[in-house]
Enzyme design. Structure first.
Site, PDB file in Angstrom:
ATOM      1  N   THR A 194       0.984  -1.088  -0.072  1.00 34.72           N
ATOM      2  CA  THR A 194       0.061   0.027   0.061  1.00 34.72           C
ATOM      3  C   THR A 194       0.897   1.401   0.121  1.00 34.72           C
ATOM      4  O   THR A 194       0.432   2.211  -0.300  1.00 34.72           O
ATOM      5  CB  THR A 194      -1.007   0.143   1.141  1.00 34.72           C
ATOM      6  N   ALA A 239      -0.094   7.518   0.995  1.00 37.44           N
ATOM      7  CA  ALA A 239      -0.682   6.326   0.544  1.00 37.44           C
ATOM      8  C   ALA A 239      -2.088   5.995   0.759  1.00 37.44           C
ATOM      9  O   ALA A 239      -2.383   6.208   2.070  1.00 37.44           O
ATOM     10  CB  ALA A 239       0.372   5.214   1.469  1.00 37.44           C
ATOM     11  N   ILE A 240      -2.881   5.529  -0.275  1.00 36.77           N
ATOM     12  CA  ILE A 240      -4.099   5.349   0.070  1.00 36.77           C
ATOM     13  C   ILE A 240      -4.581   3.961   0.591  1.00 36.77           C
ATOM     14  O   ILE A 240      -5.177   3.148  -0.165  1.00 36.77           O
ATOM     15  CB  ILE A 240      -5.195   5.760  -0.896  1.00 36.77           C
ATOM     16  N   HIS A 241      -3.897   3.543   1.542  1.00 40.73           N
ATOM     17  CA  HIS A 241      -3.769   2.107   2.046  1.00 40.73           C
ATOM     18  C   HIS A 241      -5.143   1.617   1.753  1.00 40.73           C
ATOM     19  O   HIS A 241      -5.348   0.326   0.978  1.00 40.73           O
ATOM     20  CB  HIS A 241      -3.550   1.944   3.539  1.00 40.73           C
ATOM     21  N   ASP A 242      -6.335   1.849   2.125  1.00 39.58           N
ATOM     22  CA  ASP A 242      -7.612   1.327   2.154  1.00 39.58           C
ATOM     23  C   ASP A 242      -8.260   1.285   0.819  1.00 39.58           C
ATOM     24  O   ASP A 242      -8.845  -0.037   0.490  1.00 39.58           O
ATOM     25  CB  ASP A 242      -8.639   2.046   2.999  1.00 39.58           C
TER      26      ASP A 242
END
Ligand code: RIB
Ligand code: CA
Length: 315
Positions: A194, A239-242
């Site tokens: 991610t 960081a757009i992890h989800d």
């Protein structure tokens, strides 16, 4: 095209908000419900944020159910220092008129999973408390969940809340262990993937439209998130992890995965919350989950930005 039934379990949270907005524009997804869990901020704020987002985009057809207010064992430690006091980059949106379903999250998840004739994919993007509680209450749901694709942990890279632990798993390692041992088809979307595709300010221009409150909201929260990444991780992007977990749930081509044995450290101390990924099988234990080991950053970013851009269309 046959849509995939998805429930997002979330602790909005800036990247959670982007993940929800992203999921709502993906034609491959039928978002059946949003369940909330304490994590980034307390669960009341998480629930209010989920309601605000759905109301903002006119999707009050999607039920929101408030979940666990704390981890299974540990004390709750929230992350306002990252996501803002309100959990949405201190955008301080008006309180929603849309209300959550008057239901217990475990009863809701168990009933929805058992009664749904179609397979359901659960996409947890916060601590795994609700999913663990549901499995404890009704183990039979394990046979009815098509897949769990969760944002959490990390495989061979550093943690973001301790040197080894990622925030969601660190918040509730006991819940994570229950999911890892559940036998449910599970994919771990960890920090190791991610944190590769970063959204920079240059990307925001593609999304922004001055007369569009939704795109303005997206820009504001991403601007906040980029500033936080600069402060804590010394990088000029975020960081757009989800959102990556949402993308993986509908398109496996975005990542490379390996079936590996993964465990989690639940005991207190320096390694609590670390996901132990046995990459070379040295423990001789049977692999239990799919682990994302690489990501096509370009493909993901293109998918994310092109779908977020769709919020310009209405205005
Ligand atoms: O470590 C990143 C995860 O923790 C994301 O889900 C973010 O929203 C926070 O919950
Ligand atoms: Ca989250």
């Amino acid at each position: 095209m046959k849509k995939k039934n998805i429930i997002i379990d979330t602790d909005p949270g800036i990247d959670d908000a982007i993940a929800i907005l992203f999921a709502l524009k993906l034609e491959e997804i039928e978002l059946k419900a949003i369940t909330t869990v304490a994590g980034n901020v307390d669960v009341e704020k998480c629930t209010k944020n989920a309601l605000k987002i759905l109301e903002m985009v006119g999707r009050t057809d999607i039920p929101v159910v408030e979940g666990a207010c704390k981890p299974l064992v540990k004390r709750l430690r929230t992350a306002e220092y990252v996501h803002g006091i309100d959990g949405l980059g201190d955008t301080n949106l008006a309180d929603p008129t849309y209300k959550p379903l008057d239901a217990n999250v475990v009863d809701f998840l168990v009933e929805t999973i058992l009664k749904n004739r179609e397979p359901i994919t659960i996409v947890p993007v916060g601590p795994l408390t609700n999913i663990a509680l549901s499995l404890i209450k009704e183990p039979k749901i394990a046979n009815k969940i098509d897949e769990i694709v969760f944002m959490g942990g990390t495989a061979g890279s550093y943690g973001n809340v301790t040197p080894l632990a990622e925030a969601n798993v660190y918040c509730d390692p006991h819940a994570a262990k229950i999911i890892l041992q559940s036998g449910i088809s599970t994919t771990m979307v960890g920090l190791n993937v991610t944190q590769k595709p970063l959204v920079f300010r240059k990307h925001l221009k593609k999304i922004y439209h001055k007369k569009n409150p939704i795109s303005e909201f997206i820009i504001k929260i991403l601007d906040h998130y980029i500033a936080i990444h600069k402060k804590f991780f010394k990088i000029d992007g975020c960081a757009i992890h989800d959102a990556l977990a949402v993308a993986v749930a509908i398109d496996r081509n975005i990542v490379k995965t390996k079936k590996l044995y993964v465990d989690v450290e639940v005991n207190e101390g320096l390694t609590q919350g670390a996901t132990i990924v046995d990459y070379y099988g040295v423990l001789g234990k049977e692999s239990n989950i799919e682990v994302c080991v690489d990501v096509d950053s370009e493909l993901f970013l293109s998918m994310l930005l092109s779908n977020l851009q769709k919020y310009q269309e209405k205005y």
